[in-house]
Every structure is written in structure tokens, then in C-alpha cells.
Motif scaffolding. Structure first.
Motif, mmCIF file in Angstrom:
data_model
loop_
_atom_site.group_PDB
_atom_site.id
_atom_site.type_symbol
_atom_site.label_atom_id
_atom_site.label_comp_id
_atom_site.label_asym_id
_atom_site.label_seq_id
_atom_site.Cartn_x
_atom_site.Cartn_y
_atom_site.Cartn_z
ATOM 1 N N ASP A 84 17.319 40.232 -3.936
ATOM 2 C CA ASP A 84 18.734 39.930 -3.714
ATOM 3 C C ASP A 84 19.599 40.328 -4.904
ATOM 4 N N ARG A 85 19.081 40.150 -6.104
ATOM 5 C CA ARG A 85 19.827 40.536 -7.303
ATOM 6 C C ARG A 85 20.053 42.036 -7.354
ATOM 7 N N HIS A 86 19.017 42.780 -7.043
ATOM 8 C CA HIS A 86 19.119 44.238 -7.024
ATOM 9 C C HIS A 86 20.111 44.688 -5.950
ATOM 10 N N LEU A 87 20.089 44.021 -4.796
ATOM 11 C CA LEU A 87 21.031 44.339 -3.728
ATOM 12 C C LEU A 87 22.464 44.105 -4.191
ATOM 13 N N HIS A 147 27.805 57.163 -2.005
ATOM 14 C CA HIS A 147 26.891 56.059 -2.290
ATOM 15 C C HIS A 147 26.766 55.226 -1.016
ATOM 16 N N TRP A 148 25.534 54.820 -0.703
ATOM 17 C CA TRP A 148 25.286 54.111 0.561
ATOM 18 C C TRP A 148 24.210 53.062 0.344
ATOM 19 N N VAL A 149 24.520 51.812 0.675
ATOM 20 C CA VAL A 149 23.571 50.714 0.574
ATOM 21 C C VAL A 149 23.386 50.134 1.974
ATOM 22 N N PHE A 150 22.144 50.035 2.429
ATOM 23 C CA PHE A 150 21.904 49.579 3.804
ATOM 24 C C PHE A 150 20.475 49.089 3.956
ATOM 25 N N HIS A 151 20.247 48.348 5.032
ATOM 26 C CA HIS A 151 18.893 47.903 5.385
ATOM 27 C C HIS A 151 18.429 48.697 6.587
ATOM 28 N N LEU A 152 17.274 49.343 6.439
ATOM 29 C CA LEU A 152 16.714 50.145 7.517
ATOM 30 C C LEU A 152 15.756 49.296 8.340
ATOM 31 N N PHE A 153 15.981 49.241 9.653
ATOM 32 C CA PHE A 153 15.085 48.492 10.520
ATOM 33 C C PHE A 153 13.699 49.153 10.524
ATOM 34 N N GLU A 154 12.696 48.357 10.817
ATOM 35 C CA GLU A 154 11.339 48.895 10.851
ATOM 36 C C GLU A 154 11.075 49.678 12.128
ATOM 37 N N LYS A 155 11.591 49.169 13.258
ATOM 38 C CA LYS A 155 11.378 49.815 14.553
ATOM 39 C C LYS A 155 12.702 49.951 15.293
ATOM 40 N N ASP A 156 12.799 50.974 16.158
ATOM 41 C CA ASP A 156 13.977 51.087 17.017
ATOM 42 C C ASP A 156 13.732 50.319 18.315
ATOM 43 N N GLU A 157 14.672 50.413 19.236
ATOM 44 C CA GLU A 157 14.582 49.632 20.478
ATOM 45 C C GLU A 157 13.399 50.044 21.345
ATOM 46 N N ASN A 158 12.842 51.232 21.077
ATOM 47 C CA ASN A 158 11.690 51.709 21.841
ATOM 48 C C ASN A 158 10.367 51.471 21.113
ATOM 49 N N GLY A 159 10.450 50.766 19.969
ATOM 50 C CA GLY A 159 9.240 50.469 19.219
ATOM 51 C C GLY A 159 8.775 51.580 18.293
ATOM 52 N N ASN A 160 9.610 52.613 18.111
ATOM 53 C CA ASN A 160 9.250 53.722 17.234
ATOM 54 C C ASN A 160 9.619 53.407 15.784
ATOM 55 N N THR A 161 8.785 53.827 14.864
ATOM 56 C CA THR A 161 9.051 53.610 13.448
ATOM 57 C C THR A 161 10.295 54.385 13.019
ATOM 58 N N ILE A 162 11.138 53.738 12.223
ATOM 59 C CA ILE A 162 12.370 54.370 11.733
ATOM 60 C C ILE A 162 12.128 54.825 10.297
ATOM 61 N N ILE A 210 25.442 46.993 -4.576
ATOM 62 C CA ILE A 210 26.730 46.888 -3.895
ATOM 63 C C ILE A 210 27.873 46.932 -4.901
ATOM 64 N N GLU A 211 27.722 46.203 -6.011
ATOM 65 C CA GLU A 211 28.757 46.211 -7.052
ATOM 66 C C GLU A 211 28.941 47.612 -7.627
ATOM 67 N N TYR A 212 27.846 48.280 -7.878
ATOM 68 C CA TYR A 212 27.900 49.644 -8.413
ATOM 69 C C TYR A 212 28.637 50.556 -7.436
ATOM 70 N N THR A 213 28.318 50.412 -6.163
ATOM 71 C CA THR A 213 28.915 51.262 -5.132
ATOM 72 C C THR A 213 30.412 51.027 -5.007
ATOM 73 N N PRO A 231 9.243 51.749 5.932
ATOM 74 C CA PRO A 231 10.135 51.219 6.975
ATOM 75 C C PRO A 231 10.385 49.725 6.798
ATOM 76 N N GLY A 232 11.580 49.278 7.205
ATOM 77 C CA GLY A 232 11.920 47.872 7.118
ATOM 78 C C GLY A 232 12.425 47.447 5.749
ATOM 79 N N GLN A 233 12.850 48.400 4.922
ATOM 80 C CA GLN A 233 13.329 48.120 3.571
ATOM 81 C C GLN A 233 14.842 48.340 3.477
ATOM 82 N N SER A 234 15.428 47.804 2.400
ATOM 83 C CA SER A 234 16.819 48.101 2.066
ATOM 84 C C SER A 234 16.827 49.204 1.019
ATOM 85 N N PHE A 235 17.833 50.080 1.097
ATOM 86 C CA PHE A 235 17.900 51.238 0.218
ATOM 87 C C PHE A 235 19.289 51.410 -0.390
ATOM 88 N N PHE A 236 19.297 51.992 -1.583
ATOM 89 C CA PHE A 236 20.526 52.456 -2.235
ATOM 90 C C PHE A 236 20.375 53.964 -2.360
#
Length: 218
Positions: free
Chosen positions: A184-187, A129-144, A191-194, A17-22
Motif C-alpha cells: 500500500d505504501r508503494h502504491l 505515467h500509469w498506475v493500475f491493478h491488473l485483474f488475474e483473469k478476464d470474464e472468460n477465465g483467460n489469464t490477463i 500515485i503521488e509521483y504520477t 497476473p493479478g498485480q498492481s503496476f506503475f
């Protein structure tokens, strides 16, 4: 049931949780089962080598080398599948119709600012293809968990596409190919690949002309 940071279906998935993903996934019949089985077997074999090395307390350098080889194999697999899908752009379902593109995009944007931040989206005729940053917790404090987000997006879009196409059954292949963004380079590269995927596939000359591509400020 508590989610694990390592989840396995036919492919290994690292979920921190709390990571960016491709992430890439495709329509159900976009990749031959034989090709998928061959690559997943190789990945599973390499993963077992890493597990054995850890159990045997091998050096950090050796384990890092094995992980590098695993990631390289995974990267080659994704590239091979992407190239294959570029050659097969007339599936039974086309994601490139206006209604199907919109339905898929609605699902991808649903959790924006709630559970994730979008960086780049590209909806191709038979894959996403989807590049995004996943939050670690939601508004209720639950792990995403990545697993839950992908399940939600694929289920919602599948239901909408089936309604549009007046059909029943699975739309997406059950697997997704997810890579954790390292820096940042990998990000930037993800994005360029996508965004350039439609150009590489020969669908357009400029990525801005592909209606299924959205690039977000970050």
C-alpha cells in the motif's frame, strides 16, 4: 503461444497476473538511444548476476540483496529518464494537445472494469505515467498479461494520434518501464509521483490544473 511471467525485449519485464503496476512509456524520440542503451546494458548485467546466483544456490539473503540492487538501479533509470523528458517538452508530437490527450486517455480507460482498475494517469507532453491493478483473469477465465494490455493501449492510441497528426510511422518507443507495486505504501508513492509529475516539471503549480492527470478512488 503461452505468455511467460518474465518477458524480455530490450528491458526485463516481470509479468505476474493479478498485480498492481506503475508503468511509464514515452514518445519514440523522447530519450536518446545512447542513454537508453547504457542503462539497459547495466540492467541486463545485473539480471545475469542474479541468474548466476540462483543457479549457484547462493543464500536467500544474498539473492535478495542482488534483487534489491537491481530494483534500485531500475528506479534510478526511470528517474533519470523522467528528468530528461522534463527538459525536452517540445517533441515533434505533443501529447498535451486536446485531441492527443483525449486519444491517449481513451486507450488508457478502455479496459477499465474489464481487465483492470485504474488508480492514476498522467499524460505528459512526451510520456505517460500509469498506475493500475491488473485483474488475474478476464470474464472468460483467460489469464490477463501486462504485455498484451500495453500493446493494445499503445497500438490504439498510436493509430488515433497518427490520424490526428496526419502522419505515419511509430508514435511510441517500443519499450515500457513497468514496476510491480509491492504494498500500500508503494502504491501511494506511485500515485503521488504520477499526479505531481507536471508540478515537478514546472508545467503547473497544482496537479489539478494539468488536464492530462486523473486520480481515481481506490
Amino acid at each position: 503461444m503461452e505468455k511467460k511471467e518474465f518477458h524480455k525485449a530490450n528491458l526485463p519485464h516481470f509479468q505476474v497476473p493479478g498485480q498492481s503496476f506503475f508503468v511509464t512509456w514515452n514518445l519514440k524520440d523522447a530519450i536518446p538511444a545512447k542513454a537508453l542503451k547504457e542503462y539497459t546494458s547495466k540492467l541486463e548485467f545485473q539480471k545475469n548476476i542474479i541468474s548466476n546466483a540462483i543457479q549457484q544456490n547462493q543464500s536467500r539473503e544474498q539473492i535478495d540483496k542482488l534483487k534489491f540492487e537491481y530494483n534500485l538501479l531500475r528506479k534510478k533509470m526511470i528517474k533519470a529518464f523522467d528528468d530528461y523528458m522534463h527538459l525536452h517538452q517540445t517533441p515533434g508530437i505533443s501529447l498535451s494537445t486536446q485531441l492527443n490527450t483525449t486519444a491517449t486517455l481513451d486507450a488508457l480507460l478502455f479496459w477499465e472494469d474489464k481487465k483492470l482498475k485504474n488508480y492514476a494517469i498522467c499524460i505528459m507532453p512526451n510520456h505517460v505515467h500509469w498506475v493500475f491493478h491488473l485483474f488475474e483473469k478476464d470474464e472468460n477465465g483467460n489469464t490477463i498479461w501486462l504485455e498484451n494490455i500495453l500493446k493494445s493501449v499503445k497500438q490504439f492510441s498510436s493509430t488515433q494520434i497518427n490520424t490526428i497528426e496526419n502522419r505515419k510511422g511509430s508514435v511510441w518507443h517500443k519499450e515500457s518501464w513497468d514496476t510491480t507495486i509491492r504494498d500500500d505504501r508503494h502504491l501511494y508513492e506511485a500515485i503521488e509521483y504520477t499526479k505531481n509529475n507536471p508540478v515537478v516539471a514546472g508545467l503547473v503549480k497544482d496537479w489539478r490544473d494539468w488536464k492530462g492527470t486523473i486520480i481515481f478512488d481506490y
